[in-house]
Design a protein around this motif. Structure first.
Motif, PDB file in Angstrom:
ATOM      1  N   THR A  66       0.913  -1.367   0.342  1.00  0.00           N
ATOM      2  CA  THR A  66      -0.118  -0.103  -0.080  1.00  0.00           C
ATOM      3  C   THR A  66       0.682   1.342  -0.042  1.00  0.00           C
ATOM      4  OG1 THR A  66      -0.113   0.128   2.465  1.00  0.00           O
ATOM      5  CG2 THR A  66      -2.047  -1.219   1.445  1.00  0.00           C
TER       6      THR A  66
ATOM      7  N   TYR B 237       1.711   3.689  -3.481  1.00  0.00           N
ATOM      8  CA  TYR B 237       0.463   4.140  -3.459  1.00  0.00           C
ATOM      9  C   TYR B 237       0.048   4.866  -3.056  1.00  0.00           C
ATOM     10  CZ  TYR B 237      -2.018  -0.111  -5.337  1.00  0.00           C
ATOM     11  OH  TYR B 237      -2.071  -1.429  -6.790  1.00  0.00           O
TER      12      TYR B 237
ATOM     13  N   ALA C 158      -3.716  -4.114  -2.422  1.00  0.00           N
ATOM     14  CA  ALA C 158      -3.681  -3.393  -1.503  1.00  0.00           C
ATOM     15  C   ALA C 158      -3.224  -1.432  -2.551  1.00  0.00           C
ATOM     16  CB  ALA C 158      -1.596  -3.156  -2.327  1.00  0.00           C
TER      17      ALA C 158
ATOM     18  N   ALA D 122      -5.591   0.588   0.274  1.00  0.00           N
ATOM     19  CA  ALA D 122      -5.263   2.818   0.604  1.00  0.00           C
ATOM     20  C   ALA D 122      -6.000   3.386   0.011  1.00  0.00           C
ATOM     21  CB  ALA D 122      -3.719   3.125  -0.679  1.00  0.00           C
TER      22      ALA D 122
END
Length: 462
Positions: free
Chosen positions: A231, A234, A264, A268
């Motif tokens: 995550t 991002y 992921a 996010a």
């Protein structure tokens, strides 16, 4: 923060226990009991953080203080100290409205390094701190294996066995795994495809007695810590775009086979990152594309493709998304997963399908479209995409919504020279890859049965 299972039969557990459990003991996947929401003011405070600083901030919402801050900081900085770009995951502009998030600057030239270098440090930390034996067992369609081995090779208290489908990974991927000479590493080359390897792994982890007796630990994306680490890029990509003057929501195009990397991104977004559409890029093994477009999740005939790391049909992280799209209802998840085991398919419709299509767009990049994308972008921009990254870019072009899109570049093209040569393009291998071809190899070829795998593990883990 506590962690629970998508199937509802694991009590709330802490971060380290969730990390060590990997697959839930009830056969489900572990998820946070509540997804933390990052306030807009906090996002603004994070804009100028380094990748390492950002990772520490995001992990602080999940670790429950179980790891001293200084120890976690040491592990994070050790994990990314060998990356070839100081930004770890830099963003490059490919053309107006389309950017590439380069995730291949780690030691094995693939995005899996982002999570697996950290997980290697975490496993080593737990083994030393608690005096544990840790036996890592994983399956790979090519990149996970090399990254996982690189993260733990030679580390005291840890052994790792990786299953990969025999002759169904690229030559460089195979060499990255099989040229490692450390005694704590075992490579099993399995007759069958990745889904066969993954099925055996999940069956062994679901056998709680076998899992406990053999001190098994998971390195695949069934382990939530791997998702959490992914995550971070991002968020980091979004902040890099802000520095380049981009504002508002950003779309992400994600080449995926096991649904981990795109999940992921979904996590996010649930945490508060201004994500527009998540574009799911697949290849001929397009079970996930069909699910997004039609609400039908049903494996078809396995196909070997130009993008072998995505040659997956049964996506291990799909259950995590089902849990959320079904309103965090473990009974509904169990019903669908039992139906899938019995009938071989999952079907959603109505409001559930509408929510799926609000969360995702999808495009299957079939046949020559992948190679043509590599050729076209090399000619028009000078940038050489690997075949997986090309699938992401092709999907971004197909699903273009007029805004800004970041496509994930998941591997260096040198890892997939078979596809690059089909495009009549010559490339120079980076030195760490070039030297692999002259090194001795260690692997065992086995039948694709649980019995054959267990026999080899019995010798290795004793």
């Amino acid at each position: 923060m506590r962690f629970i299972s998508t199937r509802g039969n694991v009590g709330q557990i802490g971060f380290i226990d969730a990390f060590l459990m990997g697959l839930g003991n009830d056969g489900g996947l572990l998820v946070p009991a509540q997804i933390p929401v990052i306030e807009e003011a906090t996002l603004k405070q994070w804009q100028n953080l380094t990748f390492q600083e950002l990772m520490l901030e995001i992990f602080s919402y999940y670790t429950n203080g179980e790891i001293p801050e200084a120890d976690l900081k040491q592990m994070v900085y050790a994990s990314y100290g060998r990356f070839r770009d100081e930004e770890v995951t830099p963003v490059r502009k490919l053309k107006d409205g389309l950017f590439l998030l380069e995730l291949f600057h780690g030691p094995t030239f693939a995005f899996k390094d982002i999570a697996l270098q950290l997980m290697g440090e975490l496993y080593s930390y737990v083994a030393k701190k608690d005096g544990r034996k840790i036996h890592i067992l994983g399956a790979t369609s090519g990149d996970t294996g090399a990254s996982a081995i690189e993260g733990v090779k030679g580390k005291e208290g840890i052994k790792i066995c990786i299953l990969h489908p025999h002759q169904k990974v690229s030559k460089v991927q195979e060499l990255q795994m099989t040229t490692v000479q450390e005694d704590n590493v075992l490579n099993l080359s399995v007759h069958g495809n990745f889904d066969d390897c993954q099925r055996i792994i999940k069956e062994l982890f679901a056998d709680v007695n076998y899992k406990t007796t053999n001190h098994l630990a998971a390195i695949n994306s069934i382990n939530f810590v791997r998702i959490l680490a992914q995550t971070v890029y991002y968020f980091y990509a979004y902040f890099q775009l802000q520095k380049q003057g981009v504002s508002g929501k950003v779309d992400f195009s994600v080449p995926t086979g096991n649904f981990g990397d795109i999940f992921a991104g979904y996590l996010a977004k649930r945490m508060g990152l201004p994500v527009g559409k998540l574009i799911l890029a697949t290849n001929e093994n397009n079970i996930l594309e069909r699910f997004v477009k039609e609400g039908i999740y049903k494996p078809g005939n396995f196909q070997s493709t130009y993008s072998p790391s995505m040659d997956i049909q049964v996506a291990s992280n799909f259950e995590r998304y089902l849990y959320y799209v079904l309103g965090e209802n473990p009974e509904a998840v169990v019903s669908l997963m039992e139906g899938f085991k019995r009938e071989g398919q999952i079907v959603v419709n109505g409001d559930t399908l509408r929510q799926v299509q609000e969360d995702f767009a999808a495009h299957g990049v079939v046949g020559e479209e992948c190679l043509n994308t590599i050729r076209r972008y090399k000619e028009e921009t000078g940038y050489l995409l690997d075949p997986h990254s090309a699938c992401g870019v092709a999907a971004a072009d197909q699903c273009e919504a007029g805004g800004v899109c970041v496509s994930l570049a998941t591997a260096h093209p040198a890892k997939f020279d078979e596809a690059i040569r089909l495009c009549s393009i010559e490339q120079t291998f980076p030195e760490p890859i070039a030297r692999l071809f002259d090194q001795p190899r260690r692997q065992i070829v086995v039948d694709g049965t649980q019995e054959a795998i267990v026999q080899e593990l019995g010798r290795f883990f004793r």
